[in-house]
Design a protein around this motif. Structure first.
Motif, PDB file in Angstrom:
ATOM      1  N   TYR A 123       0.854  -1.185   0.000  1.00 28.34           N
ATOM      2  CA  TYR A 123       0.000   0.000   0.000  1.00 28.34           C
ATOM      3  C   TYR A 123       0.891   1.238   0.000  1.00 28.34           C
ATOM      4  O   TYR A 123       1.996   1.205   0.547  1.00 28.34           O
ATOM      5  N   PRO A 124       0.428   2.335  -0.586  1.00 23.77           N
ATOM      6  CA  PRO A 124       1.244   3.553  -0.591  1.00 23.77           C
ATOM      7  C   PRO A 124       1.324   4.177   0.802  1.00 23.77           C
ATOM      8  O   PRO A 124       0.489   3.903   1.660  1.00 23.77           O
ATOM      9  N   GLY A 125       2.339   5.003   1.002  1.00 25.31           N
ATOM     10  CA  GLY A 125       2.420   5.748   2.247  1.00 25.31           C
ATOM     11  C   GLY A 125       3.756   5.692   2.953  1.00 25.31           C
ATOM     12  O   GLY A 125       4.073   6.567   3.753  1.00 25.31           O
ATOM     13  N   SER A 126       4.567   4.658   2.680  1.00 29.08           N
ATOM     14  CA  SER A 126       5.857   4.580   3.347  1.00 29.08           C
ATOM     15  C   SER A 126       6.819   5.616   2.774  1.00 29.08           C
ATOM     16  O   SER A 126       6.962   5.736   1.558  1.00 29.08           O
ATOM     17  N   THR A 127       7.484   6.336   3.665  1.00 30.97           N
ATOM     18  CA  THR A 127       8.505   7.303   3.240  1.00 30.97           C
ATOM     19  C   THR A 127       9.896   6.880   3.711  1.00 30.97           C
ATOM     20  O   THR A 127      10.829   7.680   3.716  1.00 30.97           O
ATOM     21  N   LEU A 128      10.022   5.623   4.095  1.00 33.81           N
ATOM     22  CA  LEU A 128      11.281   5.140   4.656  1.00 33.81           C
ATOM     23  C   LEU A 128      12.436   5.232   3.655  1.00 33.81           C
ATOM     24  O   LEU A 128      13.538   5.673   4.013  1.00 33.81           O
ATOM     25  N   GLY A 129      12.197   4.814   2.419  1.00 34.65           N
ATOM     26  CA  GLY A 129      13.279   4.717   1.445  1.00 34.65           C
ATOM     27  C   GLY A 129      14.086   5.980   1.287  1.00 34.65           C
ATOM     28  O   GLY A 129      15.320   5.940   1.199  1.00 34.65           O
ATOM     29  N   GLN A 130      13.420   7.115   1.286  1.00 37.05           N
ATOM     30  CA  GLN A 130      14.108   8.389   1.053  1.00 37.05           C
ATOM     31  C   GLN A 130      14.882   8.878   2.270  1.00 37.05           C
ATOM     32  O   GLN A 130      15.623   9.865   2.184  1.00 37.05           O
ATOM     33  N   THR A 131      14.744   8.195   3.412  1.00 36.44           N
ATOM     34  CA  THR A 131      15.472   8.597   4.620  1.00 36.44           C
ATOM     35  C   THR A 131      16.688   7.722   4.892  1.00 36.44           C
ATOM     36  O   THR A 131      17.402   7.947   5.872  1.00 36.44           O
ATOM     37  N   LEU A 132      16.935   6.738   4.057  1.00 40.20           N
ATOM     38  CA  LEU A 132      17.976   5.747   4.342  1.00 40.20           C
ATOM     39  C   LEU A 132      19.330   6.139   3.776  1.00 40.20           C
ATOM     40  O   LEU A 132      19.426   6.804   2.741  1.00 40.20           O
ATOM     41  N   THR A 133      20.353   5.684   4.455  1.00 40.45           N
ATOM     42  CA  THR A 133      21.712   5.773   3.946  1.00 40.45           C
ATOM     43  C   THR A 133      22.292   4.367   3.925  1.00 40.45           C
ATOM     44  O   THR A 133      21.975   3.535   4.785  1.00 40.45           O
ATOM     45  N   GLN A 134      23.135   4.083   2.930  1.00 42.17           N
ATOM     46  CA  GLN A 134      23.687   2.751   2.731  1.00 42.17           C
ATOM     47  C   GLN A 134      25.166   2.729   3.110  1.00 42.17           C
ATOM     48  O   GLN A 134      25.927   3.621   2.730  1.00 42.17           O
ATOM     49  N   VAL A 135      25.546   1.681   3.838  1.00 43.74           N
ATOM     50  CA  VAL A 135      26.939   1.520   4.268  1.00 43.74           C
ATOM     51  C   VAL A 135      27.372   0.090   3.940  1.00 43.74           C
ATOM     52  O   VAL A 135      26.765  -0.865   4.440  1.00 43.74           O
ATOM     53  N   PRO A 136      28.383  -0.106   3.121  1.00 42.10           N
ATOM     54  CA  PRO A 136      28.835  -1.465   2.798  1.00 42.10           C
ATOM     55  C   PRO A 136      29.549  -2.111   3.984  1.00 42.10           C
ATOM     56  O   PRO A 136      30.171  -1.424   4.798  1.00 42.10           O
ATOM     57  N   PHE A 137      29.430  -3.427   4.082  1.00 42.57           N
ATOM     58  CA  PHE A 137      30.147  -4.172   5.116  1.00 42.57           C
ATOM     59  C   PHE A 137      30.648  -5.483   4.518  1.00 42.57           C
ATOM     60  O   PHE A 137      30.030  -6.018   3.587  1.00 42.57           O
TER      61      PHE A 137
END
Length: 330
Positions: free
Chosen positions: A151-165
């Motif tokens: 369902y629409p509504g999540s805004t999580l993706g645009q707040t994330l930062t990626q760190v390789p491990f």
């Protein structure tokens, strides 16, 4: 040499005497966990052990308010760390924790922790109830990311930062964090700012692959399930939470909460867990024999408002089309 040994022995004796005195006068200071007299996991109390599994972008301290209330009510409680490395691995780790506990367990999961407890319960026959909090209730072959996008509504993706491990076998994985400056609004909007800041700093990342891993089965089909739905959630849309609860025929209770429901609504969370704990123990084969898999709370003693009071419930099995909702005052 003998003089040195005598001196050491005398010192040890004095130290042990001091420790004994401290223990006698202020045992809470020197005693390990559970010095308050609350039951330990596996201890015979007549109550199930409650195991609390946190989700992504959090740690076990998210359960602090719930732990305090459950222990005050006499429940043995564990809140282990969720590895957050991959669904099958996290589920197996959680199942290993459950095997260390004697007696029935109420297994509780927040957010991605819902996927983890579902996975762990597939191989844990002494789990008597599952409780989800703003979490995922996946069916076989479904992933957390798939359900969040239903369902629409999540805004999580645009707040994330990626760190390789680095991965143990070589190569690299990707850890996901919520950017600290966006954490309060995204994850914990109804938590005090100072507390949300600490949560942002201490958040534990989730491996991106964990959110893509597919569930091995549906433990909620054979285990009575409960769900605390967060209506103001910006990570998992409330519509998706309601849909999952309905599909699982879970007893559900909705609160006007951010994604951090166990932090901002520990009282509601605790009461839902207590309702789950009051169910009579039932094995999966007996459920199958009756042909029923849906549990509905149909009675509650009026006036049982204090957390320590006995919440007397009448429970029966029946098929229903959708979720039931606990009264808002509970």
């Amino acid at each position: 040499m003998s003089a040195d040994i005598s001196s050491i022995s005398a010192g040890l004796a004095r130290g042990m005497g001091l420790l004994a005195a401290l223990t006698a006068t202020c045992g809470a200071t020197v005693s390990p966990a559970f010095a308050d007299g609350a039951p330990q996991p596996g201890e015979t109390t007549g109550k199930p052990t409650v195991v609390l599994m946190h989700g992504a972008f959090a740690d076990a301290s998210a359960w602090t308010g719930v732990v305090e209330r459950l222990r005050a009510a006499g429940y043995p409680v564990m809140a282990p760390a969720n590895p957050l490395r991959g669904l099958q691995y996290d589920g197996a780790y959680t199942a290993s924790v459950l095997r260390s506990i004697k007696g029935p367990v109420v297994l509780v999961g927040h957010s991605y922790g819902g996927s983890v407890i579902n996975e762990a319960a597939l191989s844990s026959p002494h789990v008597k109830a599952l409780v989800f909090a703003a979490g995922f209730l996946p069916a076989k072959g479904e992933s957390a990311s798939e359900l969040a996008a239903k369902y629409p509504g999540s805004t999580l993706g645009q707040t994330l930062t990626q760190v390789p491990f680095p991965l143990p076998g070589g190569g690299a994985g990707t850890d996901l964090y919520i950017k600290q400056e966006l954490f309060h609004k995204q994850f914990a909007a109804d938590v005090p700012s100072a507390q949300a800041t600490v949560m942002a700093v201490t958040q534990r990342p989730v491996a991106a692959q964990a959110l893509e891993d597919k569930a091995s089965g549906e433990a909620w089909r054979n285990i009575p399930s409960f769900d605390l739905i967060a209506s103001n959630d910006k990570n998992i849309p409330a519509a998706a939470q309601r849909w999952m609860a309905k599909r699982a025929n879970a007893v559900s209770f909705e609160v006007p909460s951010s994604h951090a429901a166990p932090v901002s609504h520990p009282e509601a969370m605790t009461r839902l867990i207590e309702h789950a704990a009051h169910l009579p123990s039932v094995t999966a084969p007996s459920l199958a024999a009756t042909g029923g898999r849906t549990w509905l709370l149909v009675g509650l003693t009026a006036g049982a408002t204090s957390l320590g009071a006995g919440l007397v419930t009448a429970v029966r099995r029946r098929r229903i089309a959708g979720p039931s909702h606990l009264p808002a005052g509970l």
